[in-house]
Write a protein that holds these residues in place. Structure first.
Motif, PDB file in Angstrom:
ATOM      1  N   LEU A 235      89.357  95.994  17.621  1.00  0.00           N
ATOM      2  CA  LEU A 235      88.557  95.757  16.552  1.00  0.00           C
ATOM      3  C   LEU A 235      87.074  96.477  16.820  1.00  0.00           C
ATOM      4  O   LEU A 235      86.502  96.990  15.919  1.00  0.00           O
ATOM      5  N   LEU A 236      86.589  96.783  18.223  1.00  0.00           N
ATOM      6  CA  LEU A 236      85.736  97.586  18.685  1.00  0.00           C
ATOM      7  C   LEU A 236      85.881  98.694  18.571  1.00  0.00           C
ATOM      8  O   LEU A 236      84.916  99.574  19.157  1.00  0.00           O
ATOM      9  N   GLY A 237      86.952  99.449  18.726  1.00  0.00           N
ATOM     10  CA  GLY A 237      87.323 100.628  18.634  1.00  0.00           C
ATOM     11  C   GLY A 237      87.054 100.984  20.111  1.00  0.00           C
ATOM     12  O   GLY A 237      86.762 102.538  20.552  1.00  0.00           O
ATOM     13  N   LEU A 238      87.611 100.372  21.317  1.00  0.00           N
ATOM     14  CA  LEU A 238      87.513 100.792  22.511  1.00  0.00           C
ATOM     15  C   LEU A 238      88.991 100.906  23.213  1.00  0.00           C
ATOM     16  O   LEU A 238      90.223 100.792  22.568  1.00  0.00           O
ATOM     17  N   ALA A 239      88.946 101.893  24.032  1.00  0.00           N
ATOM     18  CA  ALA A 239      90.217 101.920  24.524  1.00  0.00           C
ATOM     19  C   ALA A 239      90.825 100.857  25.497  1.00  0.00           C
ATOM     20  O   ALA A 239      89.993 100.144  25.591  1.00  0.00           O
ATOM     21  N   PRO A 240      92.266 100.799  25.248  1.00  0.00           N
ATOM     22  CA  PRO A 240      92.652  99.331  25.942  1.00  0.00           C
ATOM     23  C   PRO A 240      92.204  98.967  27.305  1.00  0.00           C
ATOM     24  O   PRO A 240      92.264  97.903  27.955  1.00  0.00           O
ATOM     25  N   ASP A 241      91.953 100.053  28.320  1.00  0.00           N
ATOM     26  CA  ASP A 241      91.658  99.776  29.626  1.00  0.00           C
ATOM     27  C   ASP A 241      89.999  99.803  29.657  1.00  0.00           C
ATOM     28  O   ASP A 241      89.505  99.751  30.847  1.00  0.00           O
ATOM     29  N   ALA A 242      89.186  99.965  28.798  1.00  0.00           N
ATOM     30  CA  ALA A 242      87.779  99.791  28.745  1.00  0.00           C
ATOM     31  C   ALA A 242      87.347  98.596  29.189  1.00  0.00           C
ATOM     32  O   ALA A 242      87.825  97.219  28.729  1.00  0.00           O
ATOM     33  N   ALA A 243      86.338  98.555  30.068  1.00  0.00           N
ATOM     34  CA  ALA A 243      85.793  96.890  30.422  1.00  0.00           C
ATOM     35  C   ALA A 243      84.848  96.405  29.435  1.00  0.00           C
ATOM     36  O   ALA A 243      84.559  97.034  28.701  1.00  0.00           O
ATOM     37  N   LEU A 244      85.277  94.968  29.556  1.00  0.00           N
ATOM     38  CA  LEU A 244      84.554  94.303  28.245  1.00  0.00           C
ATOM     39  C   LEU A 244      83.984  93.284  28.894  1.00  0.00           C
ATOM     40  O   LEU A 244      84.628  92.137  29.097  1.00  0.00           O
ATOM     41  N   ASP A 245      82.574  93.229  28.993  1.00  0.00           N
ATOM     42  CA  ASP A 245      81.899  92.029  29.663  1.00  0.00           C
ATOM     43  C   ASP A 245      81.242  91.167  28.465  1.00  0.00           C
ATOM     44  O   ASP A 245      80.377  91.527  27.762  1.00  0.00           O
ATOM     45  N   LEU A 246      81.759  90.021  28.239  1.00  0.00           N
ATOM     46  CA  LEU A 246      81.262  89.116  27.545  1.00  0.00           C
ATOM     47  C   LEU A 246      80.347  87.979  28.038  1.00  0.00           C
ATOM     48  O   LEU A 246      80.901  87.332  29.203  1.00  0.00           O
ATOM     49  N   THR A 247      79.276  87.884  27.259  1.00  0.00           N
ATOM     50  CA  THR A 247      78.108  86.928  27.905  1.00  0.00           C
ATOM     51  C   THR A 247      77.820  86.163  26.744  1.00  0.00           C
ATOM     52  O   THR A 247      77.972  86.253  25.543  1.00  0.00           O
ATOM     53  N   GLY A 248      77.288  84.873  27.230  1.00  0.00           N
ATOM     54  CA  GLY A 248      76.584  84.075  26.368  1.00  0.00           C
ATOM     55  C   GLY A 248      77.827  82.934  26.024  1.00  0.00           C
ATOM     56  O   GLY A 248      78.941  82.955  26.406  1.00  0.00           O
ATOM     57  N   ALA A 249      77.795  82.058  24.947  1.00  0.00           N
ATOM     58  CA  ALA A 249      78.385  81.131  24.392  1.00  0.00           C
ATOM     59  C   ALA A 249      79.079  81.855  23.139  1.00  0.00           C
ATOM     60  O   ALA A 249      78.644  82.485  22.404  1.00  0.00           O
ATOM     61  N   PRO A 250      80.313  81.029  22.811  1.00  0.00           N
ATOM     62  CA  PRO A 250      80.842  81.225  21.379  1.00  0.00           C
ATOM     63  C   PRO A 250      79.911  81.028  20.223  1.00  0.00           C
ATOM     64  O   PRO A 250      78.868  80.092  20.309  1.00  0.00           O
ATOM     65  N   TYR A 251      80.349  81.427  18.997  1.00  0.00           N
ATOM     66  CA  TYR A 251      79.531  81.164  17.951  1.00  0.00           C
ATOM     67  C   TYR A 251      80.216  79.973  17.024  1.00  0.00           C
ATOM     68  O   TYR A 251      81.316  79.580  16.933  1.00  0.00           O
ATOM     69  N   GLN A 252      79.408  79.191  16.557  1.00  0.00           N
ATOM     70  CA  GLN A 252      79.825  78.100  15.861  1.00  0.00           C
ATOM     71  C   GLN A 252      78.572  77.584  14.787  1.00  0.00           C
ATOM     72  O   GLN A 252      77.254  77.630  15.119  1.00  0.00           O
ATOM     73  N   VAL A 253      78.788  77.161  13.580  1.00  0.00           N
ATOM     74  CA  VAL A 253      77.702  76.958  12.510  1.00  0.00           C
ATOM     75  C   VAL A 253      78.306  75.355  11.909  1.00  0.00           C
ATOM     76  O   VAL A 253      79.392  75.224  11.682  1.00  0.00           O
ATOM     77  N   GLU A 254      77.216  74.926  11.547  1.00  0.00           N
ATOM     78  CA  GLU A 254      77.389  73.441  10.863  1.00  0.00           C
ATOM     79  C   GLU A 254      76.693  73.264   9.812  1.00  0.00           C
ATOM     80  O   GLU A 254      75.530  72.886   9.840  1.00  0.00           O
ATOM     81  N   PRO A 255      77.010  73.834   8.550  1.00  0.00           N
ATOM     82  CA  PRO A 255      76.389  73.670   7.471  1.00  0.00           C
ATOM     83  C   PRO A 255      76.056  71.990   7.032  1.00  0.00           C
ATOM     84  O   PRO A 255      77.053  71.268   6.975  1.00  0.00           O
TER      85      PRO A 255
END
Length: 454
Positions: A235-255
């Motif tokens: 989805l991000l257009g990255l090579a399969p072996d590219a490092a992916l450092d995810l930080t923070g918390a997931p997204y959630q919304v409560e309408p």
């Protein structure tokens, strides 16, 4: 000389060809090689967020990167380029037809000369339907543009979903790893008891199977993590072996209920996919109008000048008309009218389905929220029991099968809590995507994955 000038002008207006080599499809080797310009973001929450991948990607930066670099969105933008080219082509006037002929006398004689005829004609019927064709092509281009915007919104939702899935699966993997490490403490006791003859294999099965079950769960969870991580890289257009450092918390919304009702009321005027269907319906209206106009006789008008072999010059005109006896474009009119009815029914069905899905997701979120709060309390109680049981087991006050049973129940509660949290985040992201309301981001909050520690 005049002919030379005309030919030069025609050639100067011609398009030129240049080859376009195929790429290798390797993807970016690093996140730092990619950019996500805020000017091209489809949502205000993304357009105002600072993009800095040096310290890792939070959920908003991940969505920004997906919008800017998703291969699927690049194809959608190519479709928009084609639609705009088609709108440009629909507005062009038909080229006139130039005809030139010559007759050469077979016998020589006084007063005989080479005869010629020169004519210029234009298809008038194409001019009559030009306005309808242009309007249809413009509406078609608008539909493709709105479809692209909707695809961008869906890409944002997909990026948020995959971000949360990867973090949740990582949390499950960490919880299973810690459980496996804890279970390794009982293995020496079981093996020593078996060796001493103080324990049968039937009695030892609980201890031996507990660690095996955790290893199996770890393997299954690792496969799911590999899939989610791979999907996010693509989805991000990255090579399969590219490092992916995810930080923070997931997204959630409560309408809130008020936001839901307002979104339902404004749905046809705000959702890009519904607006795209409206544009497509308008385009079909124009196509039907053009088909109706095309039922009238096709008309071709031309002017000519000629000289016969006796050197007599003549000037005249030609009129070509199609006699509307059999076809009268009735087949195309019937096709365009039936297509219009199909688009109308498709639009109404989409709106009805969307309203039903929104109500269902809102009810699901309420149920999942109650379930999550109950699981938090339940998991905490079992975590306290697990810690107390471990202390008693180490002091020799509790047998290890009972300790294992309590650990197993605590692990199951923690994993169930993580699964419900992911399900709730998935449903909330889906609801926001259905609502298409960018203002819901103001009420968004991040909910970290919760699990008790061993």
């Amino acid at each position: 000389m005049a002919c030379t000038v005309v030919v030069a002008l025609i050639v100067s207006g011609c398009a030129s060809y240049a080859p376009l080599p195929l790429g290798r499809g390797e993807g970016a080797a690093s996140v730092t090689q990619l950019t996500a310009p805020t000017a091209g973001m489809p949502l205000p929450a993304l357009a105002t967020h600072r993009f800095d991948p040096a310290d890792g990607l939070d959920v908003t930066e991940t969505a920004m990167l997906a919008v800017a670099n998703s291969p699927a969105l690049k194809l959608k933008r190519d479709e928009l380029g084609i639609a705009r080219a088609q709108a440009f082509a629909a507005g062009l006037l038909p080229d006139p037809q130039l005809s030139l002929g010559a007759d050469f006398p077979q016998h020589s004689g006084s007063g005989l000369t080479t005869a010629y005829n020169l004519g210029l004609s234009e298809d008038i019927s194409a001019l009559l339907t030009r306005s309808s064709r242009r309007a249809a092509a413009r509406s078609q281009a608008q539909q493709v543009n709105l479809d692209l915007l909707w695809a961008e919104w869906q890409t944002v939702a997909q990026a948020r979903l995959l971000f949360g899935q990867v973090l949740n699966l990582r949390a499950q993997q960490a919880r299973l790893a810690s459980e496996q490490a804890a279970l390794e403490q009982v293995t020496p006791y079981v093996q020593a008891a078996l060796a001493a003859g103080n324990l049968t294999y039937d009695s030892a099965s609980a201890g031996l199977n507990a660690a095996a079950d955790v290893r199996r769960q770890q393997a299954d969870n690792a496969v799911a993590l590999h899939q989610a991580d791979s999907d996010l890289h693509v989805l991000l257009g990255l090579a399969p072996d590219a490092a992916l450092d995810l930080t923070g918390a997931p997204y959630q919304v409560e309408p809130t209920p008020a936001q839901l009702q307002q979104a339902l009321a404004d749905l046809p005027r705000r959702r890009p996919d519904l607006l795209a269907l409206q544009a497509g319906y308008q385009s079909q209206q124009e196509k039907l109008r053009a088909a109706v106009l095309a039922q009238f006789p096709a008309l071709n008008i031309g002017f000519n000048t000629a000289r016969d072999t006796s050197a007599v010059y003549t000037h005249g005109f030609t009129v070509g008309i199609t006699l509307p006896l059999f076809d009268r474009n009735r087949g195309n009119i019937a096709i365009e009218r039936a297509t219009r009815q199909q688009l109308k029914d498709d639009y109404e069905a989409r709106v009805l389905t969307t309203r039903s899905d929104m109500q269902r997701l809102a009810a699901d979120l309420t149920t999942l929220d109650r379930q999550r709060h109950a699981l938090i309390a339940h998991a905490q109680q079992l975590a306290d029991a697990r810690r107390a049981a471990e202390q008693s087991w180490r002091q020799g006050l509790l047998d290890w099968p009972t300790w294992l049973a309590i650990r197993s129940q605590s692990l199951a509660a923690d994993l169930e809590l993580l699964a419900v949290q992911q399900q709730q985040a998935t449903q909330s992201i889906a609801l926001e995507a259905l609502l298409g309301n960018t203002e819901l981001g103001d009420t968004a909050h991040s909910v970290p994955a919760q699990a008790s520690t061993p």
